[in-house]
Design a protein around this motif. Structure first.
Motif, short mmCIF file in Angstrom:
data_model
loop_
_atom_site.label_atom_id
_atom_site.label_comp_id
_atom_site.label_asym_id
_atom_site.label_seq_id
_atom_site.Cartn_x
_atom_site.Cartn_y
_atom_site.Cartn_z
N LEU A 149 0.82 -1.20 0.00
CA LEU A 149 0.00 0.00 0.00
C LEU A 149 0.86 1.25 0.00
CD1 LEU A 149 -2.91 -0.91 2.46
CD2 LEU A 149 -2.60 -1.48 0.04
N ALA A 150 1.98 1.21 0.70
CA ALA A 150 2.90 2.35 0.70
C ALA A 150 3.46 2.58 -0.70
CB ALA A 150 4.03 2.11 1.70
N MET A 151 3.74 1.52 -1.44
CA MET A 151 4.23 1.65 -2.81
C MET A 151 3.17 2.29 -3.71
SD MET A 151 6.23 -2.00 -3.19
CE MET A 151 6.69 -1.72 -4.92
N LEU A 152 1.91 1.91 -3.51
CA LEU A 152 0.83 2.53 -4.28
C LEU A 152 0.72 4.02 -3.96
CD1 LEU A 152 -2.00 -0.17 -3.99
CD2 LEU A 152 -0.51 0.25 -5.96
N ALA A 153 0.80 4.36 -2.69
CA ALA A 153 0.70 5.76 -2.29
C ALA A 153 1.85 6.57 -2.85
CB ALA A 153 0.68 5.86 -0.76
N GLU A 154 3.05 6.02 -2.82
CA GLU A 154 4.21 6.74 -3.35
C GLU A 154 4.09 6.92 -4.86
OE1 GLU A 154 7.45 8.93 -3.67
OE2 GLU A 154 6.48 8.32 -1.79
N ALA A 155 3.57 5.92 -5.55
CA ALA A 155 3.37 6.04 -7.00
C ALA A 155 2.39 7.16 -7.32
CB ALA A 155 2.88 4.72 -7.57
N ARG A 156 1.33 7.28 -6.53
CA ARG A 156 0.36 8.35 -6.73
C ARG A 156 1.02 9.72 -6.52
NH1 ARG A 156 -4.99 9.71 -6.24
NH2 ARG A 156 -5.23 8.14 -7.88
N ARG A 157 1.80 9.86 -5.47
CA ARG A 157 2.45 11.14 -5.19
C ARG A 157 3.44 11.51 -6.28
NH1 ARG A 157 2.03 9.36 0.36
NH2 ARG A 157 4.03 8.26 0.19
N ALA A 158 4.10 10.50 -6.84
CA ALA A 158 5.11 10.74 -7.88
C ALA A 158 4.50 10.87 -9.27
CB ALA A 158 6.15 9.62 -7.86
N GLY A 159 3.19 10.66 -9.38
CA GLY A 159 2.54 10.72 -10.68
C GLY A 159 2.93 9.58 -11.60
N GLU A 160 3.24 8.44 -11.01
CA GLU A 160 3.67 7.28 -11.78
C GLU A 160 2.55 6.25 -11.88
OE1 GLU A 160 7.04 5.94 -9.61
OE2 GLU A 160 8.34 7.60 -10.25
N GLY A 161 2.78 5.22 -12.70
CA GLY A 161 1.81 4.14 -12.85
C GLY A 161 1.92 3.15 -11.72
N ARG A 162 1.15 2.07 -11.84
CA ARG A 162 1.13 1.05 -10.80
C ARG A 162 2.51 0.43 -10.65
NH1 ARG A 162 0.78 -4.36 -10.05
NH2 ARG A 162 -0.63 -5.19 -8.45
N PRO A 163 3.06 0.41 -9.45
CA PRO A 163 4.39 -0.17 -9.24
C PRO A 163 4.34 -1.69 -9.29
CG PRO A 163 3.44 0.44 -7.14
CD PRO A 163 2.46 0.90 -8.19
N PRO A 164 5.45 -2.36 -9.54
CA PRO A 164 5.47 -3.83 -9.49
C PRO A 164 5.30 -4.31 -8.05
CG PRO A 164 7.69 -2.96 -9.79
CD PRO A 164 6.76 -1.79 -9.91
N LEU A 165 4.33 -5.18 -7.85
CA LEU A 165 4.03 -5.71 -6.52
C LEU A 165 4.29 -7.21 -6.52
CD1 LEU A 165 0.68 -3.83 -5.78
CD2 LEU A 165 2.98 -3.18 -5.06
N PRO A 166 4.42 -7.82 -5.34
CA PRO A 166 4.69 -9.26 -5.29
C PRO A 166 3.46 -10.13 -5.55
CG PRO A 166 4.64 -8.33 -3.08
CD PRO A 166 4.55 -7.18 -4.03
N PHE A 167 2.36 -9.51 -5.99
CA PHE A 167 1.14 -10.26 -6.32
C PHE A 167 0.42 -9.50 -7.42
CE2 PHE A 167 1.25 -8.58 -1.94
CZ PHE A 167 0.73 -7.32 -2.17
N PRO A 168 -0.44 -10.18 -8.19
CA PRO A 168 -1.10 -9.54 -9.33
C PRO A 168 -1.95 -8.34 -8.93
CG PRO A 168 -1.32 -11.92 -9.47
CD PRO A 168 -0.76 -11.63 -8.12
N THR A 169 -2.57 -8.40 -7.74
CA THR A 169 -3.44 -7.32 -7.27
C THR A 169 -3.49 -7.35 -5.76
OG1 THR A 169 -5.73 -6.56 -7.14
CG2 THR A 169 -5.40 -8.87 -7.67
#
Length: 245
Positions: A149-169
């Motif tokens: 969830l922290a990776m998703l939040a950081e991606a939003r702040r950086a204006g980036e797309g979905r980051p690679p996560l250790p699971f599909p969703t």
């Protein structure tokens, strides 16, 4: 010694223990027996157990400061990482203190009081099963879900797309967490039944009364914790993941 320290020294052990699980856990760690030491002042209990009063008062004041610093962020502006950090600090912190303390008190009650209530062994076993689920649950949230969830939040702040996560969703670990919430809730319901709504017998000792009072608070904490995750954190996480492309 500070003025607050002087005041704490004259408080009863059971009075402070009943107010805050962290204080109760500290007294248990120090070897205070609530049945024998409960009506003693903190100063008298320290003297009886050969414990340095100044050190105990310092720790008690630190616990009070930590409680005062328990600030809940504005829910309207929570980022996922802020939200999960708050849950870890506020609710995981409580559970990590309460579980071993209640475990110790139930073990004492089973050893000394089971003749007064034949359900005490089952109460202890039910709590142990639930506690094992809770401990594994917290570890998975802190090591797997919340970092994602922290990776998703950081991606939003950086204006980036979905980051690679250790699971599909994130839906996958969220469903596991929700399932475990249900299992924990079933355990809590069973404890409520076995303890007659966390009501100790009329002649229950101080340890028994403190234990059941904390179990009632434990139930309230779990309900609030589960609500924040199931109804707020998890839906926001799924929505943010859908938005990130």
């Amino acid at each position: 010694m500070t003025d607050r320290g002087n005041a704490l020294a004259e408080c009863t052990v059971i009075g402070l223990a009943a107010r805050d699980i962290r204080t109760a856990a500290l007294f248990t760690e120090l070897g205070f027996n609530f049945c024998h030491d409960g009506v003693r002042t903190v100063a008298d209990a320290c003297a009886a157990h050969g414990v340095a009063l100044d050190q105990v008062l310092t720790r008690l004041e630190e616990l009070e400061l930590a409680a005062d610093d328990d600030t809940r962020p504005d829910g309207a502006w929570w980022q996922l990482d802020q939200f999960s950090d708050y849950i870890v600090r506020r609710y995981h912190g409580y559970l990590k203190t309460a579980v071993p303390a209640i475990r110790t008190w139930l073990a004492t009650l089973v050893e000394l009081r089971k003749a007064e209530d034949p359900f005490l062994p089952e109460i202890r076993e039910t709590f142990e099963d639930m506690a094992a689920t809770i401990e594994a649950h917290l570890a998975k949230e802190e090591a797997i879900l919340f970092p994602a969830l922290a990776m998703l939040a950081e991606a939003r702040r950086a204006g980036e797309g979905r980051p690679p996560l250790p699971f599909p969703t994130v839906l996958h670990p969220i469903r596991v967490m929700e399932s475990e919430h249900e299992r924990i809730a079933h355990g809590m319901t069973r404890l409520r039944e076995l303890t007659h709504g966390f009501t100790p017998p009329p002649r229950a000792c101080q340890t028994w009364r403190l234990c059941y009072a904390e179990l009632a608070r434990f139930e309230r904490e779990l309900c609030a914790h589960t609500h924040l995750e199931n109804d707020l954190l998890f839906p926001r996480a799924l929505e943010l993941e859908r938005q990130l492309v």
